[in-house]
Design a protein around this motif. Sequence first.
Motif, mmCIF file in Angstrom:
data_model
loop_
_atom_site.group_PDB
_atom_site.id
_atom_site.type_symbol
_atom_site.label_atom_id
_atom_site.label_comp_id
_atom_site.label_asym_id
_atom_site.label_seq_id
_atom_site.Cartn_x
_atom_site.Cartn_y
_atom_site.Cartn_z
ATOM 1 N N ALA A 129 34.456 36.208 31.945
ATOM 2 C CA ALA A 129 35.793 35.631 32.120
ATOM 3 C C ALA A 129 36.034 34.411 31.247
ATOM 4 C CB ALA A 129 36.008 35.261 33.585
ATOM 5 N N VAL A 130 34.974 33.696 30.903
ATOM 6 C CA VAL A 130 35.151 32.463 30.128
ATOM 7 C C VAL A 130 35.694 32.752 28.719
ATOM 8 C CG1 VAL A 130 32.869 32.216 29.045
ATOM 9 C CG2 VAL A 130 34.100 30.182 29.833
ATOM 10 N N GLN A 131 35.635 34.013 28.307
ATOM 11 C CA GLN A 131 36.190 34.398 27.007
ATOM 12 C C GLN A 131 37.717 34.294 26.994
ATOM 13 O OE1 GLN A 131 33.979 35.069 24.556
ATOM 14 N NE2 GLN A 131 32.356 34.794 26.082
ATOM 15 N N SER A 132 38.328 34.427 28.182
ATOM 16 C CA SER A 132 39.793 34.408 28.231
ATOM 17 C C SER A 132 40.369 33.364 29.184
ATOM 18 C CB SER A 132 40.314 35.792 28.641
ATOM 19 O OG SER A 132 39.836 36.125 29.931
ATOM 20 N N LYS A 133 39.508 32.684 29.949
ATOM 21 C CA LYS A 133 39.988 31.682 30.909
ATOM 22 C C LYS A 133 39.194 30.395 30.716
ATOM 23 C CE LYS A 133 40.839 35.272 34.386
ATOM 24 N NZ LYS A 133 42.238 35.417 34.226
ATOM 25 N N ASP A 134 39.870 29.270 30.983
ATOM 26 C CA ASP A 134 39.141 28.009 30.867
ATOM 27 C C ASP A 134 39.301 27.105 32.094
ATOM 28 O OD1 ASP A 134 41.749 27.253 30.548
ATOM 29 O OD2 ASP A 134 41.446 26.178 28.665
ATOM 30 N N ASP A 135 40.104 27.528 33.048
ATOM 31 C CA ASP A 135 40.285 26.755 34.273
ATOM 32 C C ASP A 135 39.144 27.074 35.239
ATOM 33 O OD1 ASP A 135 41.152 25.396 36.504
ATOM 34 O OD2 ASP A 135 42.998 26.549 36.767
ATOM 35 N N PRO A 136 38.399 26.051 35.679
ATOM 36 C CA PRO A 136 37.272 26.311 36.595
ATOM 37 C C PRO A 136 37.666 27.102 37.853
ATOM 38 C CG PRO A 136 37.188 24.056 35.809
ATOM 39 C CD PRO A 136 38.478 24.630 35.321
ATOM 40 N N ALA A 137 38.855 26.831 38.388
ATOM 41 C CA ALA A 137 39.293 27.562 39.577
ATOM 42 C C ALA A 137 39.437 29.055 39.272
ATOM 43 C CB ALA A 137 40.607 26.995 40.097
ATOM 44 N N ASP A 138 39.962 29.383 38.095
ATOM 45 C CA ASP A 138 40.094 30.793 37.705
ATOM 46 C C ASP A 138 38.724 31.443 37.571
ATOM 47 O OD1 ASP A 138 42.856 30.645 37.655
ATOM 48 O OD2 ASP A 138 42.944 30.255 35.483
ATOM 49 N N LEU A 139 37.775 30.726 36.985
ATOM 50 C CA LEU A 139 36.422 31.268 36.812
ATOM 51 C C LEU A 139 35.750 31.512 38.165
ATOM 52 C CD1 LEU A 139 35.263 29.054 33.812
ATOM 53 C CD2 LEU A 139 36.042 31.438 33.758
ATOM 54 N N ILE A 140 35.933 30.581 39.081
ATOM 55 C CA ILE A 140 35.366 30.751 40.423
ATOM 56 C C ILE A 140 36.003 31.949 41.109
ATOM 57 C CG2 ILE A 140 35.243 29.712 42.723
ATOM 58 C CD1 ILE A 140 34.922 26.984 41.227
ATOM 59 N N ASN A 141 37.308 32.100 40.988
ATOM 60 C CA ASN A 141 37.996 33.244 41.595
ATOM 61 C C ASN A 141 37.515 34.566 41.012
ATOM 62 O OD1 ASN A 141 39.525 31.818 43.452
ATOM 63 N ND2 ASN A 141 41.212 31.504 42.011
ATOM 64 N N VAL A 142 37.271 34.605 39.703
ATOM 65 C CA VAL A 142 36.742 35.827 39.075
ATOM 66 C C VAL A 142 35.371 36.149 39.663
ATOM 67 C CG1 VAL A 142 35.819 36.746 36.910
ATOM 68 C CG2 VAL A 142 38.058 35.638 36.930
ATOM 69 N N ALA A 143 34.522 35.144 39.798
ATOM 70 C CA ALA A 143 33.188 35.359 40.363
ATOM 71 C C ALA A 143 33.288 35.852 41.809
ATOM 72 C CB ALA A 143 32.363 34.083 40.284
ATOM 73 N N LEU A 144 34.147 35.226 42.606
ATOM 74 C CA LEU A 144 34.309 35.642 44.005
ATOM 75 C C LEU A 144 34.846 37.069 44.104
ATOM 76 C CD1 LEU A 144 35.747 32.371 45.583
ATOM 77 C CD2 LEU A 144 33.454 33.328 45.885
ATOM 78 N N ASP A 145 35.819 37.400 43.265
ATOM 79 C CA ASP A 145 36.364 38.764 43.266
ATOM 80 C C ASP A 145 35.278 39.785 42.957
ATOM 81 O OD1 ASP A 145 38.900 37.870 43.897
ATOM 82 O OD2 ASP A 145 39.652 37.977 41.830
ATOM 83 N N GLU A 146 34.423 39.470 41.992
ATOM 84 C CA GLU A 146 33.353 40.399 41.615
ATOM 85 C C GLU A 146 32.311 40.527 42.732
ATOM 86 O OE1 GLU A 146 31.396 43.249 39.361
ATOM 87 O OE2 GLU A 146 33.442 42.473 39.307
ATOM 88 N N LEU A 147 31.993 39.405 43.382
ATOM 89 C CA LEU A 147 31.042 39.462 44.500
ATOM 90 C C LEU A 147 31.592 40.320 45.638
ATOM 91 C CD1 LEU A 147 29.762 35.772 44.554
ATOM 92 C CD2 LEU A 147 28.510 37.803 43.812
ATOM 93 N N VAL A 148 32.878 40.178 45.923
ATOM 94 C CA VAL A 148 33.493 40.982 46.969
ATOM 95 C C VAL A 148 33.515 42.451 46.550
ATOM 96 C CG1 VAL A 148 35.681 41.461 48.155
ATOM 97 C CG2 VAL A 148 34.847 39.115 47.944
#
Length: 156
Positions: A129-148
């Motif tokens: 995700a860091v290739q297209s996002k730079d907001d830490p909140a967005d990165l955390i949300n991507v990680a949480l979505d993948e874990l779910v």
Amino acid sequence: MTAFRAGEVARTLVEEIPVVWVEPEPRPSRAPLALWLPHLTSTKEGHLPVLRQLAEAGLVAVSFDPWLHGDRGPESPEQIAERVMGAVEAAHESDRTLWRHRDFVRTRIGVKYTPAEVRAVAEAAIRTAVQSKDDPADLINVALDELVRQRCELPG
């Protein structure tokens, strides 16, 4: 039923359950209903300020004492809390019992818990995700979505 006026607290029994409610003022012919359930050790009387606020917002606000609480119970709030929390603690008298219960729940709902693997899943999602996002909140949300999505329990 007890006679009441809009804006005032009304009290009655419904099949032996003490109920309180407040209607908006002026009283409309139809108003949405808000059912306010008291939390553990709380009573309907303790929530009268909330019921009044809901009525001021145009809702018919209703509350009642849960079973064995307030007018329906013989115990004080402290006794209720002690009984409930004691039951929770007794259910996990040992660490072994706690771990066995956690494993049962994980198996039952199909969640995996291997901390190293779960962290690797989160890290891989963030690296992508860091290739297209730079907001830490967005990165955390991507990680949480993948874990779910992969049915992973969050690592502790």
